[in-house]
Design a protein around this motif. Structure first.
Motif, PDB file in Angstrom:
ATOM      1  N   UNK A  34       0.817  -1.212   0.000  1.00  0.00           N
ATOM      2  CA  UNK A  34       0.000   0.000   0.000  1.00  0.00           C
ATOM      3  C   UNK A  34       0.847   1.256   0.000  1.00  0.00           C
ATOM      4  N   UNK A  35       1.913   1.262   0.775  1.00  0.00           N
ATOM      5  CA  UNK A  35       2.814   2.416   0.817  1.00  0.00           C
ATOM      6  C   UNK A  35       3.463   2.672  -0.531  1.00  0.00           C
ATOM      7  N   UNK A  36       3.892   1.604  -1.185  1.00  0.00           N
ATOM      8  CA  UNK A  36       4.497   1.745  -2.507  1.00  0.00           C
ATOM      9  C   UNK A  36       3.455   2.229  -3.512  1.00  0.00           C
TER      10      UNK A  36
ATOM     11  N   UNK B 277       1.210  15.241   1.497  1.00  0.00           N
ATOM     12  CA  UNK B 277       0.300  14.202   1.988  1.00  0.00           C
ATOM     13  C   UNK B 277       0.611  12.824   1.409  1.00  0.00           C
ATOM     14  N   UNK B 278       1.005  12.776   0.134  1.00  0.00           N
ATOM     15  CA  UNK B 278       1.323  11.491  -0.489  1.00  0.00           C
ATOM     16  C   UNK B 278       2.500  10.821   0.214  1.00  0.00           C
TER      17      UNK B 278
ATOM     18  N   UNK C 253       4.798   6.910   3.887  1.00  0.00           N
ATOM     19  CA  UNK C 253       5.716   6.629   5.007  1.00  0.00           C
ATOM     20  C   UNK C 253       4.962   5.968   6.167  1.00  0.00           C
ATOM     21  N   UNK C 254       3.750   6.441   6.458  1.00  0.00           N
ATOM     22  CA  UNK C 254       2.949   5.805   7.517  1.00  0.00           C
ATOM     23  C   UNK C 254       2.695   4.333   7.195  1.00  0.00           C
ATOM     24  N   UNK C 255       2.327   4.052   5.959  1.00  0.00           N
ATOM     25  CA  UNK C 255       2.061   2.668   5.571  1.00  0.00           C
ATOM     26  C   UNK C 255       3.328   1.816   5.601  1.00  0.00           C
TER      27      UNK C 255
ATOM     28  N   UNK D 196       4.053  -1.289   8.064  1.00  0.00           N
ATOM     29  CA  UNK D 196       4.409  -2.615   7.584  1.00  0.00           C
ATOM     30  C   UNK D 196       5.666  -3.154   8.243  1.00  0.00           C
ATOM     31  N   UNK D 197       6.675  -2.308   8.364  1.00  0.00           N
ATOM     32  CA  UNK D 197       7.914  -2.735   9.020  1.00  0.00           C
ATOM     33  C   UNK D 197       7.666  -3.079  10.488  1.00  0.00           C
TER      34      UNK D 197
END
Length: 128
Positions: A50-52, A65-66, A71-73, A77-78
């Motif tokens: 999702x982040x990618x 915002x993008x 970065x939040x996603x 995930x990490x």
């Protein structure tokens, strides 16, 4: 505290040490613990994907915002992947010792992080 964390991380890479503790639980419980671990890893992979995807495909949203959402996603995930292996080890040790399974606030933190990410996307779409 740091010594305890180092010992915990060592167990991630030495599962035979986990087997040295206590007695072997019913295999069904160990397999259920492993399925839970794999579910957390699937969640981590979904967050990473999702982040990618946000970074590559939501180009109509402003850069700030993008990147924030991506970065939040990615961080989620990490964190989810690290949490998965840590929870697997803690649960396996608890089962072998005959203790209660470990409690965790992580599912709530992950849910709140998902809501925050969704709000950022909603605001960015509404404004942009």
């Amino acid at each position: 505290m740091i010594g305890r964390m180092v010992r915990a991380v060592r167990l991630w890479f030495a599962p035979w040490r986990v087997r040295e503790e206590g007695t072997t639980p019913d295999y069904r419980f160990s397999l259920a613990n492993e399925r839970t671990f794999l579910a957390w890893l699937r969640t981590a992979l979904a967050l990473l994907a999702g982040g990618i995807a946000v970074d590559q495909f939501l180009t109509d949203i402003g850069w700030g915002p993008r990147v924030a959402v991506a970065v939040l996603l990615l961080a989620g995930g990490a964190t989810c992947a690290v949490r998965a292996v840590n929870h697997w080890v803690r649960s396996e040790r608890a089962m072998r010792r005959g203790e209660d399974l470990p409690m965790s606030r992580f599912p709530a933190v992950l849910a709140v992080g998902t809501v925050v990410t969704a709000v950022v996307v909603i605001v960015a779409v509404a404004v942009g």
